[in-house]
Design an enzyme around this catalytic site. Structure first.
Site, PDB file in Angstrom:
ATOM      1  N   CYS A  50      -5.830  34.320  29.091  1.00 35.88           N
ATOM      2  CA  CYS A  50      -4.978  34.876  28.034  1.00 35.88           C
ATOM      3  C   CYS A  50      -4.361  33.790  27.166  1.00 35.88           C
ATOM      4  O   CYS A  50      -4.137  33.992  25.981  1.00 35.88           O
ATOM      5  CB  CYS A  50      -3.913  35.783  28.625  1.00 35.88           C
ATOM      6  SG  CYS A  50      -2.872  34.985  29.851  1.00 35.88           S
ATOM      7  N   HIS A 314       1.857  35.999  31.433  1.00 38.13           N
ATOM      8  CA  HIS A 314       0.805  36.543  30.585  1.00 38.13           C
ATOM      9  C   HIS A 314       1.106  36.195  29.131  1.00 38.13           C
ATOM     10  O   HIS A 314       2.208  36.409  28.648  1.00 38.13           O
ATOM     11  CB  HIS A 314       0.734  38.062  30.785  1.00 38.13           C
ATOM     12  CG  HIS A 314      -0.392  38.702  30.047  1.00 38.13           C
ATOM     13  ND1 HIS A 314      -1.699  38.312  30.223  1.00 38.13           N
ATOM     14  CD2 HIS A 314      -0.401  39.692  29.122  1.00 38.13           C
ATOM     15  CE1 HIS A 314      -2.477  39.055  29.430  1.00 38.13           C
ATOM     16  NE2 HIS A 314      -1.711  39.891  28.753  1.00 38.13           N
TER      17      HIS A 314
END
Ligand code: ZN
Length: 366
Positions: A50, A314
């Site tokens: 990510c 994230h």
């Protein structure tokens, strides 16, 4: 041990919540598919990538960079690594799917940078700087190999202009430092180029503004102890006052919020909500010599967010698209359009501003 267990449980819950959240937004991504918007393309996650996806989205929305790299004349000069990234940018702008897989880009990255060759979380800011440096070096090398015969005749003629590329032209600015010896009052001036400003976050508040972080960065500091500087007049290391200012504001300003730091022996993530707006004025931090000549008002066009813990988080990106004139949230392959008011987030980690508003990109085939 109970504490450790609780920490682990917390991380598992965080992962579940994050994955549920990205599942939820996938339906919006499906809706966007039919519209096929150039420059609005999700990126599949290939195992904890990510951070790479968020950084690529920022580069994809940097219109002058994309225009230059996708130009046929530029592409003749690129090495294999750069060409892989450019092909990906091309797919994101001209492709027909709502998301693509940056498999090749990832494997090229891993081949040159072993630390990215695993599935652990990496720092998005380090990666962004690495990619820009690699691109800059590549463009510089290619150009100098074309100009080789002429340079041989006059080897000293390596001008600053010859060193510049689209990367330095867009992202490089200059900081000026005024140092003052606290013993003899001797003043000295020096400069340093930068591509990103790493801003400290005031730790005593749960909320502050980006201007507070900038003020802290540009605040006068006194170097003492082992940090003392050598004074050329005293010939000794002395306590030194340092005043930092912006000598040349860059075309594209990248601000990095120093959320990851140390508290004693422990590594911590600062969760201060740093409030920012769509506009940023750097005039208060300009050096007096450029104060009236330099236009220093910026508009925000991309943000990298980091949610979760230090090593277990994230990354997502919020980017402004010049064609739709709207913001999109990129959570790996899931993409959704968001309102301007939702761009502000306590998870902001990297902020990208442009001095000039981006125009509709001139890309062949668009
Ligand atoms: Zn001195």
């Amino acid at each position: 041990d109970y504490f450790k267990l609780w920490y682990t449980v917390q991380e598992i819950v965080m992962c579940l919540v994050l994955s549920l959240l990205s599942q939820g937004s996938r339906s919006s991504a499906v809706r966007l598919q039919a519209l096929n918007r150039p420059g609005v393309c999700g990126l599949d996650n290939s195992g904890n990538s990510c951070y790479l996806n968020a950084v690529l989205q920022c580069l994809c929305s940097t219109v002058p960079l994309v225009e230059h790299l996708l130009n046929q004349d530029t592409r003749k000069e690129l090495c294999r690594m750069a060409e892989v990234f450019v092909r990906l940018l091309e797919e994101m702008w001209l492709g027909r799917s709502s998301s693509c897989a940056p498999v090749e880009a990832r494997s090229v990255l891993c081949s040159i940078l072993p630390q990215f060759n695993n599935y652990s979380q990496q720092d998005a800011q380090e990666l962004l700087l690495f990619l820009l440096n690699a691109l800059h070096d590549n463009l510089k090398k290619m150009r100098s190999s074309i100009r080789q015969p002429r340079q041989d005749q006059n080897r000293n003629c390596a001008t600053a202009a010859g060193e510049s590329t689209i990367v330095s032209h867009l992202f490089e600015g200059t900081l000026g430092y005024m140092t003052l010896c606290m013993h003899c009052d001797h003043q000295a001036h020096s400069t340093q180029t930068f591509t990103v400003l790493s801003l400290p976050i005031p730790t005593d508040n749960i909320k502050c503004s980006i201007q507070d972080c900038l003020s802290l960065f540009f605040e006068q500091s006194i170097l003492t102890g082992t940090e003392q500087m050598l004074c050329s007049v005293c010939g000794l290391r002395r306590e030194t006052a340092v005043l930092t200012c912006l000598e040349k504001p860059p075309e594209i300003l990248m601000l990095h919020l120093k959320r990851f730091g140390c508290k004693g022996r422990n590594q911590v993530k600062l969760r201060t909500n740093v409030v920012f707006s769509m506009r940023l004025d750097l005039t208060p931090f300009l050096s007096s010599s450029v104060q009236n000549t330099s236009y220093s008002s910026y508009r925000l066009y991309a943000v990298v967010n980091h949610a979760g813990h230090l090593n277990m988080g994230h990354y997502t990106a919020m980017c402004h698209n010049t064609l739709t004139r709207t913001w999109h949230c990129f959570d790996d392959s899931a993409v959704k359009e968001v309102q301007d008011s939702l761009v502000q987030s306590p998870n902001a980690y990297l902020l990208l501003y442009s001095r000039k508003p981006f125009q509709k990109p001139k890309i062949y085939g668009l």
